[in-house]
Design a protein around this motif. Structure first.
Motif, PDB file in Angstrom:
ATOM      1  N   GLN A  39      63.193  43.986  38.029  1.00 49.89           N
ATOM      2  CA  GLN A  39      62.064  44.557  38.769  1.00 49.89           C
ATOM      3  C   GLN A  39      62.522  45.720  39.669  1.00 49.89           C
ATOM      4  OE1 GLN A  39      60.278  41.254  40.969  1.00 49.89           O
ATOM      5  NE2 GLN A  39      59.191  40.425  39.385  1.00 49.89           N
ATOM      6  N   GLY A  40      61.750  46.611  39.817  1.00 48.81           N
ATOM      7  CA  GLY A  40      61.913  47.771  40.494  1.00 48.81           C
ATOM      8  C   GLY A  40      61.710  47.299  42.139  1.00 48.81           C
ATOM      9  N   ILE A  41      62.114  48.409  42.981  1.00 43.76           N
ATOM     10  CA  ILE A  41      61.965  47.936  44.474  1.00 43.76           C
ATOM     11  C   ILE A  41      60.400  47.648  44.906  1.00 43.76           C
ATOM     12  CG2 ILE A  41      61.958  50.304  45.268  1.00 43.76           C
ATOM     13  CD1 ILE A  41      63.618  47.344  46.940  1.00 43.76           C
ATOM     14  N   LEU A  42      59.685  48.533  44.383  1.00 45.51           N
ATOM     15  CA  LEU A  42      58.230  48.435  44.427  1.00 45.51           C
ATOM     16  C   LEU A  42      57.794  47.197  44.114  1.00 45.51           C
ATOM     17  CD1 LEU A  42      57.112  52.145  44.149  1.00 45.51           C
ATOM     18  CD2 LEU A  42      57.580  51.004  46.247  1.00 45.51           C
ATOM     19  N   SER A  43      58.153  46.601  42.984  1.00 49.46           N
ATOM     20  CA  SER A  43      57.740  45.610  42.631  1.00 49.46           C
ATOM     21  C   SER A  43      58.100  44.194  43.235  1.00 49.46           C
ATOM     22  CB  SER A  43      58.144  45.148  40.890  1.00 49.46           C
ATOM     23  OG  SER A  43      57.515  45.941  40.474  1.00 49.46           O
ATOM     24  N   GLN A  44      59.415  44.153  43.809  1.00 49.80           N
ATOM     25  CA  GLN A  44      59.847  43.441  44.635  1.00 49.80           C
ATOM     26  C   GLN A  44      59.270  43.263  45.881  1.00 49.80           C
ATOM     27  OE1 GLN A  44      64.202  43.618  44.901  1.00 49.80           O
ATOM     28  NE2 GLN A  44      64.536  44.056  42.916  1.00 49.80           N
ATOM     29  N   LEU A  45      58.788  44.425  46.468  1.00 52.50           N
ATOM     30  CA  LEU A  45      58.035  44.212  47.631  1.00 52.50           C
ATOM     31  C   LEU A  45      56.590  44.011  47.623  1.00 52.50           C
ATOM     32  CD1 LEU A  45      59.622  47.456  49.304  1.00 52.50           C
ATOM     33  CD2 LEU A  45      60.228  45.165  49.678  1.00 52.50           C
ATOM     34  N   GLY A  46      56.247  43.763  46.522  1.00 50.19           N
ATOM     35  CA  GLY A  46      54.612  43.447  46.104  1.00 50.19           C
ATOM     36  C   GLY A  46      53.774  44.662  46.260  1.00 50.19           C
ATOM     37  N   LEU A  47      54.225  45.715  46.321  1.00 50.15           N
ATOM     38  CA  LEU A  47      53.348  46.883  46.231  1.00 50.15           C
ATOM     39  C   LEU A  47      53.070  47.525  44.854  1.00 50.15           C
ATOM     40  CD1 LEU A  47      55.364  48.907  48.967  1.00 50.15           C
ATOM     41  CD2 LEU A  47      53.387  47.646  49.111  1.00 50.15           C
ATOM     42  N   MET A  48      53.317  46.990  43.665  1.00 50.32           N
ATOM     43  CA  MET A  48      53.122  47.264  42.403  1.00 50.32           C
ATOM     44  C   MET A  48      52.575  45.891  41.719  1.00 50.32           C
ATOM     45  SD  MET A  48      55.203  50.480  41.390  1.00 50.32           S
ATOM     46  CE  MET A  48      54.267  50.853  39.830  1.00 50.32           C
TER      47      MET A  48
END
Length: 48
Positions: A39-48
């Motif tokens: 997962q990308g960083i944005l997915s890991q942070l829940g932003l995508m």
């Protein structure tokens, strides 16, 4: 301040060297985490 004393604050060579080293370490950790989780960083942070 005398000419022999260096400033301990601001854009000193020491501070910039460590800033660069820590930035490279953070980038490497980010890439490794993305590779291991898939997962990308944005997915890991829940932003995508």
């Amino acid at each position: 301040m005398t000419e022999n004393q260096e400033s301990k604050f601001g854009f000193t060579e020491f501070a910039e060297t460590w800033n660069g080293r820590l930035a490279m370490l953070g980038f490497l950790i980010g890439l490794a985490t993305e590779y291991l989780t898939g997962q990308g960083i944005l997915s890991q942070l829940g932003l995508m």
